[in-house]
Write an enzyme that holds these catalytic residues in place. Structure first.
Site, PDB file in Angstrom:
ATOM      1  N   ARG A  88      -3.936  -3.441   6.084  1.00 51.51           N
ATOM      2  CA  ARG A  88      -3.070  -4.519   5.881  1.00 51.51           C
ATOM      3  C   ARG A  88      -1.917  -4.192   5.013  1.00 51.51           C
ATOM      4  O   ARG A  88      -0.912  -4.978   5.399  1.00 51.51           O
ATOM      5  CB  ARG A  88      -3.724  -5.799   5.643  1.00 51.51           C
ATOM      6  N   GLU A  91       0.693  -2.307   6.960  1.00 57.96           N
ATOM      7  CA  GLU A  91       1.377  -3.373   7.854  1.00 57.96           C
ATOM      8  C   GLU A  91       2.210  -4.119   7.171  1.00 57.96           C
ATOM      9  O   GLU A  91       3.538  -4.367   7.589  1.00 57.96           O
ATOM     10  CB  GLU A  91       0.050  -4.047   8.672  1.00 57.96           C
ATOM     11  N   SER A 114       9.890   3.006  -8.636  1.00 58.35           N
ATOM     12  CA  SER A 114       9.371   4.263  -8.969  1.00 58.35           C
ATOM     13  C   SER A 114       8.068   3.971  -8.828  1.00 58.35           C
ATOM     14  O   SER A 114       7.356   2.865  -8.937  1.00 58.35           O
ATOM     15  CB  SER A 114       9.576   4.627 -10.335  1.00 58.35           C
TER      16      SER A 114
END
Lengths: 151, 151, 151, 151, 151, 151, 151, 151, 151, 151
Positions: A88, A91, A114
């Site tokens: 997830r 995604e 960073s």
């Protein structure tokens, strides 16, 4: 010689046998929870003093503590990016990555956040429709800079 | 018929020509910035009323506004996951994903953070060593539940 | 709207038509050669003032100069990593990467060489067996640091 | 029969147990540091005389020394190109590879920098904003040449 | 601006229209056949004088000749490694590569056969069971050498 | 049951222990060198008589000889195509494959060079600029033929 | 210049417009059906005489006929191996490939079935449970043979 | 617990030790050869009665026979699709797959040849130019049918 | 420490030895069949009480029961998506996925079917042409919602 | 000649312009909704009579109707399996595929659920926690059967 990943499995097992949560272990070694889990599973070198505390707290062998202090190769033993809980997040970056890039650029100029000078935290948020997972990623802005060593 | 990605390029161009920041555009349509950029670049369907405002504000053709309202396929036209700004987020998940999973499990039980009922925000944090990018991901916890429709 | 990659092709063509080397172009805009080539081929945003100089020097249209100033997606239009000249560098990292990592760790501690605050230079070295290509990569050391924004 | 990669792990462990840095080991065998680490981790055949010195210095078994002298297959046991420290170098080539190619071509003509007749060095550079990692890659220029054996 | 691959298609078409074989074209420009085909299809930069001969011989436009002289990216526009004629060569390397490596090492020491200082020839061999394709690859031996520029 | 790849490792080790070169071993079994190395490393079935000679010459166990005689799966235990010595051959096919195909077609008509009825040889060539590796691939031409069994 | 794949699409369209089946077209050009479809879709060079018949039969332009006669690159414009009808054949090879290899070896010795000197036919079989597709692949056995050209 | 693949290796070894061909083994268990090899190598569940015959005939342990009867996962332990003997079949599908699809469609309508209700046979064909391998794939035609369970 | 996958293999073996079907085991632990198989093969954490029942019913060691209760990484030990039985489901999604998406969107608005709050059932359907497998996937609809935690 | 995918885009656009839902269109052509969407988007050949109705209903050109009737290649123009709505189905198969396989085997014996003789339906289920998407996949069971054509 025990590799850091195997050491992490042993630590996790010992932790569960003693009924210690990761959060409690983080309190014991006085480090943030996400850092603690990552480091004990093999993603960070652990300072000797902390490795000693972990060894004593969990009753580990010395070679486990020694493995903790070694420099890691920061890749996992297997690719777990398809596990639903972890997928997830990937995604989300696939869906919102272009937007994050555009807004970082607009706010800070050309550069990146960073992933090295960076901390990650997880906490619980509340909402009438059900509790929420809140992940905060907090990384130093690094502008593209064409510097070179002096002299 | 203009696809949503091409519409996004046109919108971005028009936005820059008018000197509008994404944040300002988000204020105009009264939506959060990350949602605004994602939606206008083609990752969300845009309600008709908002599409009309965007069309008028940026002087767009009607077919651009129409493209905004369509249901998206949420994959980009090219894979930009190797762009340095975006890659750092994927690297973070690779390094800290197992820790996030362990802590979500410890705090909430077996389940995931929703990437659908979810919001993302970017803001600027301060620190003596330099300003920081702070990304907050805030998603509903979804426990694994073996439910079925009634009747 | 001309994308940065197409703009780079146009610039390279115009440069060759005028008999200008990349090094000469770098002198004209007073920037280092590697930065100059990368930026004009689309890998960096080019400041407006420099884009104007390039436009005038090469007799380019305004939309080419405009493309130069836009924020890049730092991925190429095609994967050229298998081109022999470029592949040799990837092969070097494959062969010597573990050694570079070990020596950076030994000298600086746990961290990375920044690819953002970084400069790259190419020059000619001499040797009895034939001239040599000398590439210097000079990047800031970034220690893994678990910092967070204040307040 | 011990393979070169396993031999490398044993050597690294023995080195750390004796408190020897890679740089010190390189001094002992009178070889450059990057070559030393690469060769002892299995990426180069090590001359018998040097293998003997390493064996004695680190108290290794004879079959470890023997493994050192064998011809390597120059691929790692696992792909570590995603480790953050190593990935940054690949990203640099992805971002600046086309520029390196253009400048090598401009300076030397059609050809490549050899990855075989080549040395690599790492050292520390200084800068007001923080110390820097300086990697020098120094390879013979090889022009494309359509030669054939005589006779 | 015509890219080298498109130029190659135009040249091949013109060549066939004039009934010229590749071997005849190689004779005309006084270059070896494999070099000739590769270079005219876009894999090598062609010297101006030869490009002029090709242009005149085939009645090409000036921009085709210009494309021939440009520095190539030595990757094809599509991956044709699965074409049966070409695949057989890759299969041979897969089956015999380890043997070639062992014998090169045994005869020459640690190193490679150069793919840059290298020529390739195809000719017809005879055999009672049927004619044979004979491909000769002739490349300079390059020993691994840890050289650096002087001074 | 010992697989052919493991048998190959044992044979190579025994060969080195006895100070036998691959070329000398090829002479002993009266087979060409490339065939010898490939077959003993597991890429060909070895006739029983030759397997017996190899067993006696190198003092091997019977199950090693038995493994030699088995039918191979002609894929390696690991993909070594990225090893620099082997990669150069694949790069050559990538750069010159289209030319080889065109010239085979021109000389022989539509078809391929067989990788089954085929021999490979390596020898040393001389040249003022340094010795050369000469690889000859000699395979039967197979025209595309739409034949079917009779009757 | 029309590529062979585009020519194949035009031919298929014209064939359907005229109500010609592939089998009928194969009769007209007096070639087997599988060869006919493959060749007209671009996988084989078509002899000039047959190309002329096809051109006249389907009322095609001359450049389509010309494309038919050119030498093909035998790779498709898109990978259609996941199409259900085609995938079933690949699945069969995945499931039965090792058995085919074992039985070919047992019957013929070490070697392969040629995919070049080979014909393929499809016909209808009958069975009480429903009609069947019968595909016959008929290729010359090629024994591994270490031959070389004479002289 | 012995997995089906390991059981297959043991069976193949025992078969060779007893000098039994696959074809003879197929006769003994009264099954077709391709089915026999596939099933005994682990690709099909073997009925108990046949497993008993195989066990007795080859002198196998009971757990091998038990492994034979289990339901298979029909994927191999390693990908052997690049083995030359097997690859030729995949290449054939790549070259002729579109033609097979077109002819199946023309003869049977929209659908596939079943890879489940399917048999495969290998036999020897004769031809003046040399013997041939004839593979017959015979699968039920399955038309696309939008059926649903009743009631 | 036994991993969940190995535990699953042991459970499956013990189940078969006792002649228990998966459906019967599901009845014993009073859970749906698909959940039962998935959980016992390692894809779900099993509540302690159920793990105890399974342990007693199948005569398992305590460490197997302990493995059942651990949080899973929901990726398999090998990729079995090419197994024919499983591949058909992936093929169905490839063929009908766009239609499912369009109809979910039309019926429910922009969102997804949850794979977390979801149940799966398999049962037997009847039809004159033969019995049918009926798989029901029943997941909560999750609308895209840009919510954030309160406070 | 318009390909089936482009035809699908035109149809979807025309459908939306006329305010027709997919479900309504399915009613008009008297076909199930999932079949209707798939077929009109290019995944099935559409009977001429239905294509005519669609053409008239949506005011399409004749070549669109003609494209509908052609035999499809059942692969999409782009891989949309990572779209969140579609990915969830693939994830479900990844998590529950082994369980589906085990239960199909237990209930029906060795075989598969057909993806060809198969129908798919989507409907809305209700539940106190929110409405649910219910997908029913209903495919004929196909037992592995080693049949061959008669005669």
């Amino acid at each position: 010689m025990i590799d850091k990943h195997t050491a992490g499995l042993v630590i996790d097992e010992a932790r569960q046998d003693r009924g210690l949560t990761w959060n409690r272990l983080a309190e014991i070694i006085e480090r943030p929870p996400v850092w603690t889990v990552s480091a004990l599973l093999g993603m960070h070198p652990v300072p000797q003093a902390i490795a000693d505390v972990v060894r004593d707290e969990l009753g580990l062998d010395e070679d486990i503590a020694k493995a903790l202090t070694r420099q890691p190769v920061r890749i996992g033993p297997t690719d777990i990016s398809a596990d639903p809980t972890i997928y997830r997040f990937h995604e989300l970056i696939a869906v919102y990555g272009a937007a994050l890039k555009a807004l970082i650029h607009e706010e800070f100029g050309d550069g990146i956040m960073s992933a090295i000078n960076c901390s990650v935290a997880v906490d619980r948020g509340t909402h009438p429709d059900g509790d929420r997972v809140r992940v905060t990623i907090d990384g130093k802005f690094l502008p593209y800079a064409w510097n070179a060593s002096e002299g």
